[in-house]
Design an enzyme around this catalytic site. Structure first.
Site, PDB file in Angstrom:
ATOM      1  N   ARG A 271     -13.816  -0.009   2.322  1.00 23.41           N
ATOM      2  CA  ARG A 271     -13.929   1.283   1.633  1.00 23.41           C
ATOM      3  C   ARG A 271     -15.155   1.395   0.727  1.00 23.41           C
ATOM      4  O   ARG A 271     -15.501   2.493   0.298  1.00 23.41           O
ATOM      5  CB  ARG A 271     -12.683   1.518   0.784  1.00 23.41           C
ATOM      6  CG  ARG A 271     -11.379   1.301   1.528  1.00 23.41           C
ATOM      7  CD  ARG A 271     -10.192   1.320   0.601  1.00 23.41           C
ATOM      8  NE  ARG A 271      -8.950   0.947   1.284  1.00 23.41           N
ATOM      9  CZ  ARG A 271      -7.761   0.939   0.728  1.00 23.41           C
ATOM     10  NH1 ARG A 271      -7.642   1.258  -0.550  1.00 23.41           N
ATOM     11  NH2 ARG A 271      -6.691   0.591   1.404  1.00 23.41           N
TER      12      ARG A 271
ATOM     13  N   ASP B 255      -5.792   1.599   6.529  1.00 24.75           N
ATOM     14  CA  ASP B 255      -6.916   0.684   6.274  1.00 24.75           C
ATOM     15  C   ASP B 255      -6.533  -0.326   5.189  1.00 24.75           C
ATOM     16  O   ASP B 255      -6.994  -0.263   4.053  1.00 24.75           O
ATOM     17  CB  ASP B 255      -8.175   1.456   5.889  1.00 24.75           C
ATOM     18  CG  ASP B 255      -7.957   2.418   4.731  1.00 24.75           C
ATOM     19  OD1 ASP B 255      -6.795   2.737   4.411  1.00 24.75           O
ATOM     20  OD2 ASP B 255      -8.960   2.853   4.128  1.00 24.75           O
TER      21      ASP B 255
ATOM     22  N   ASP C  81       0.852  -1.197   0.000  1.00 21.42           N
ATOM     23  CA  ASP C  81       0.000   0.000   0.000  1.00 21.42           C
ATOM     24  C   ASP C  81       0.880   1.237   0.000  1.00 21.42           C
ATOM     25  O   ASP C  81       2.113   1.139  -0.040  1.00 21.42           O
ATOM     26  CB  ASP C  81      -0.902   0.012   1.242  1.00 21.42           C
ATOM     27  CG  ASP C  81      -2.090  -0.929   1.122  1.00 21.42           C
ATOM     28  OD1 ASP C  81      -3.043  -0.593   0.414  1.00 21.42           O
ATOM     29  OD2 ASP C  81      -2.041  -2.023   1.743  1.00 21.42           O
TER      30      ASP C  81
ATOM     31  N   ASP D 214      -6.819  -3.477   3.286  1.00 20.72           N
ATOM     32  CA  ASP D 214      -7.893  -4.459   3.145  1.00 20.72           C
ATOM     33  C   ASP D 214      -7.552  -5.614   2.218  1.00 20.72           C
ATOM     34  O   ASP D 214      -8.375  -6.516   2.032  1.00 20.72           O
ATOM     35  CB  ASP D 214      -9.194  -3.789   2.692  1.00 20.72           C
ATOM     36  CG  ASP D 214      -9.022  -2.914   1.466  1.00 20.72           C
ATOM     37  OD1 ASP D 214      -7.954  -2.962   0.834  1.00 20.72           O
ATOM     38  OD2 ASP D 214      -9.974  -2.178   1.149  1.00 20.72           O
ATOM     39  N   ASP D 215      -6.339  -5.658   1.621  1.00 23.31           N
ATOM     40  CA  ASP D 215      -5.999  -6.780   0.759  1.00 23.31           C
ATOM     41  C   ASP D 215      -4.571  -7.260   1.032  1.00 23.31           C
ATOM     42  O   ASP D 215      -3.661  -6.463   1.255  1.00 23.31           O
ATOM     43  CB  ASP D 215      -6.157  -6.405  -0.720  1.00 23.31           C
ATOM     44  CG  ASP D 215      -5.339  -5.195  -1.119  1.00 23.31           C
ATOM     45  OD1 ASP D 215      -4.133  -5.363  -1.397  1.00 23.31           O
ATOM     46  OD2 ASP D 215      -5.892  -4.079  -1.167  1.00 23.31           O
TER      47      ASP D 215
ATOM     48  N   TYR E 195       4.396   0.864  -1.836  1.00 20.52           N
ATOM     49  CA  TYR E 195       4.487   0.877  -3.297  1.00 20.52           C
ATOM     50  C   TYR E 195       5.850   1.369  -3.794  1.00 20.52           C
ATOM     51  O   TYR E 195       6.498   0.713  -4.616  1.00 20.52           O
ATOM     52  CB  TYR E 195       3.400   1.779  -3.887  1.00 20.52           C
ATOM     53  CG  TYR E 195       2.006   1.237  -3.831  1.00 20.52           C
ATOM     54  CD1 TYR E 195       1.701  -0.025  -4.340  1.00 20.52           C
ATOM     55  CD2 TYR E 195       0.967   1.997  -3.295  1.00 20.52           C
ATOM     56  CE1 TYR E 195       0.409  -0.519  -4.296  1.00 20.52           C
ATOM     57  CE2 TYR E 195      -0.327   1.505  -3.253  1.00 20.52           C
ATOM     58  CZ  TYR E 195      -0.614   0.254  -3.755  1.00 20.52           C
ATOM     59  OH  TYR E 195      -1.889  -0.225  -3.714  1.00 20.52           O
TER      60      TYR E 195
END
Length: 662
Positions: free
Chosen positions: A517, A208, A202, A210-211, A319
């Site tokens: 989200r 947050d 991320d 989420d994956d 990233y």
């Protein structure tokens, strides 16, 4: 003797009744007069006395009066007012009476007002407020009058662009109130997948998460690699949220986390989004997991498998750092452990295969810049950066696209419903225009017959035909063709049944990978888990839910755009005296001028026609070509690169004005 004369009144009424009547929308001007624009594209003059009875944007019924061959409109009846609920700035007249300046570039009237009884805030000049129109001259009232119903912020609040814009679009600036405590509501057994080496990738500051992804090679009986097994784990907030709870109801209304310059306003309470459900490293979390098998080319092999499970992310990666490593940058980030590095290397190889597969069998996104505002703590814009999707972004992007396309097929096959993201390509009414444009631009004597079949309306209306056309355009790589065709496309929609997504070139697409989200993803989670646990009743999402998702997505985009326009004005105002010149691309051409986007920072600038030529008769706009002709010669068209000099910044209307520099 004529006062209260009934015969005279009847005569006046008869004359009025015999006048032709029209309905139209009031368009104000910079002067005291305006115009009434009707559906038949005819426009009638509104003299200054008439404009005192109406305001820009009002839909009215009017009588048409003719004098000396000239027609003008006399307002009779208000059909729909421009203003109902509106945003305004406070001011006081010499007598100290409250007045409002409407936050709209075309509305110049000052409106008298009073405070609502429930509003206890002491108002000051310059304050931003929400108001409700209470009286209108065409409603047999003497003048425009409003009631202030809510205070937004003071004039000197640096975050006014955020608070005012959110209030304008009726969105909350606050997160959802959380529960006093949370407990796992799911009673079904979950698989233990904590041994798998999942990683999250991320932005550096993301909370947050989420994956999470895990990838391993697949081998044949001879121990030769013949494919991949991708495991996508998605945080499961529905495990903690009851369907009748206020959290669920709030998420159903908000629909999305609102990502704004500098911060976000989460769809769920922060303790859920950023803590309890977030896939934080080395913490065991509830997740919905999808396992996808592919061959070495990235093509899906066999059915996918969904599992309700517990997982554990082993590393929180960023990233830019992962991209630096994969791109071979000097002094780049290195993984802290061998297994994490193996995951990154494998995901990189898998992503390259998937990109190539989508390049051939579906459609790729066109590379374009995102523009990020760098802000100080007080909200002041320090800089604007252009950013592009790097390889680590594409790793996550490709995994999510694959997982969502697989979920669409899974939902349709096993449950028969869901929330599907769909796009039908060209609007049906624009298919003839798209066909003619493509043939005009791409065909010649040698290929005319072939392209006539390829670009027929029937073929362009199919997923295969649309994808073939897009692949043809990729070989040409012209912004002009891309921007022209964009005018013929329809908008993406949410549907409860499987349908293609032409924009992605996929036969189905249903997002479930961002339930923290997106409310649609929460709905799909519940449907999939219901199927896995044998829940009998699986109701299709109601039409009202789909409509709210559509409207919320539109609102969020408007909020993001409006805040950005305001921040661009504040940032570029400091350079105004220098009259800087920027490289720009023409986005639109209309009678009043052209709109361009700056390449450096993404700002939108309007170039008035009067600055292009002092003789307006020399300028002709071809709306079909979206081109500007000067003295009969095509001078500019949509997609052209131009040099623009910034000449004016108008923060009150959030607009930037420029002129051609060459």
């Amino acid at each position: 003797m004529f006062q209260d004369n009934p015969l005279l009144a009847q005569l006046k009424q008869k004359i009025q009744d015999n006048k032709p009547k029209v309905e139209g929308v009031v368009r104000g001007s910079d002067k005291s007069y305006g115009f009434l624009e009707c559906e038949n594209k005819k426009s009638y003059f509104l003299p200054p006395p008439a404009m005192k009875k109406v305001m820009h944007g009002d839909k009215i019924r009017a009588a048409i009066e003719s004098s000396d061959g000239k027609e003008q409109a006399e307002p009779l009846e208000l059909i729909e007012p421009m203003l109902s609920r509106f945003i305004a700035k406070v001011r006081f007249n010499k007598e100290g009476k409250l007045q409002l300046l409407v936050d709209h570039p075309q509305i110049k009237q000052v409106i008298g007002a009073k405070k609502a009884k429930k509003l206890t805030q002491e108002l000051q000049a310059g304050d931003w407020v929400v108001a409700q129109l209470k009286s209108h001259p065409l409603r047999d009232d003497r003048f425009l009058f409003a009631e202030v119903t809510a205070f937004i912020c003071h004039e000197d609040d640096e975050f006014a662009p955020w608070w005012v814009t959110l209030a304008k679009h009726e969105q909350s600036r606050y997160p959802v109130d959380g529960a006093e405590s949370y407990q796992m509501l799911d009673t079904h057994e979950r698989a233990d997948l904590t041994a798998l080496h999942f990683v999250t990738i991320d932005s550096e500051t993301t909370q947050d998460m989420d994956d999470a992804l895990y990838l391993e090679a697949r081998y044949d009986e001879n121990a030769v690699q013949n494919g991949w097994k991708l495991v996508v784990a998605i945080a499961d907030p529905t495990a903690y949220i009851a369907e009748d709870s206020h959290i669920e109801k709030s998420a159903k209304q908000r629909c999305f986390t609102n990502y704004l310059p500098g911060f976000n306003i989460p769809m769920l309470p922060r303790e859920l989004a950023d803590d309890l459900c977030s896939l934080t490293p080395n913490d065991t979390k509830a997740a919905l997991v999808c396992t996808i098998n592919t061959n070495l080319e990235g093509e899906v092999m066999g059915d996918v498998e969904f599992t309700s499970a517990y997982i554990q992310s082993k590393a929180k990666l960023a990233y830019d750092k992962v991209s630096d490593y994969l791109e071979g940058k000097d002094n780049a980030w290195q993984a802290e452990d061998e297994k994490t590095q193996e995951q990154i290397d494998a995901l990189h190889a898998f992503t390259k295969a998937r990109i190539q597969w989508r390049q051939t069998h579906s459609l790729l996104f066109k590379e374009s810049a995102d523009f990020d505002f760098e802000l100080a703590e007080n909200g002041k814009v320090l800089a604007i950066h252009a950013s592009y999707r790097r390889i680590a972004n594409k790793i996550v992007e490709e995994a999510m696209i694959l997982a969502n396309s697989c979920a669409a097929i899974y939902l349709a096959k096993n449950i028969g419903c869901g929330i599907f993201n769909t796009h039908v390509g060209f609007d049906s009414k624009n298919l003839p225009l798209a066909k003619n444009f493509l043939l005009e631009q791409l065909s010649n004597e040698e290929n005319q017959a072939e392209l006539s079949l390829r670009y027929s309306e029937e073929n362009l209306a199919t997923l295969a035909g649309y994808c073939q056309m897009r692949h043809d355009l990729e070989k040409i790589d012209t912004d002009y063709l891309e921007m022209r065709l964009r005018r013929f496309l329809t908008f993406a929609e949410f549907k409860a049944e499987l349908a293609p997504h032409f924009g992605l070139g996929l036969s189905g697409y249903a997002t479930w990978t961002s339930p923290i989200r997106k409310y649609s993803d929460m709905v799909n989670h519940r449907l999939i888990k219901g199927f896995l646990t044998g829940k009998q009743e699986q109701k299709a999402p109601e039409e009202s839910v789909l409509m709210r998702l559509q409207e919320a997505r539109r609102q969020n985009r408007l909020v993001e755009r409006d805040i950005a326009d305001w921040l661009y004005c504040r940032y570029l105002a400091q350079y105004l005296e220098q009259k800087p010149v920027f490289e720009a691309v023409i986005q639109d051409i209309m009678r009043g001028g052209m709109r361009v986007q700056l390449v450096e920072n993404g700002a939108s600038i309007f170039v008035p026609a009067s600055t292009i030529s002092t003789n307006r008769d020399d300028l002709v706009v071809n709306s079909d070509e979206i081109a500007l002709y000067i003295q009969g010669e095509k001078a500019y068209k949509i997609g052209d690169s131009v040099q623009i000099r910034l000449t004016d910044v108008r923060e009150d209307t959030r607009s930037l004005i420029g002129e051609l520099a060459q």
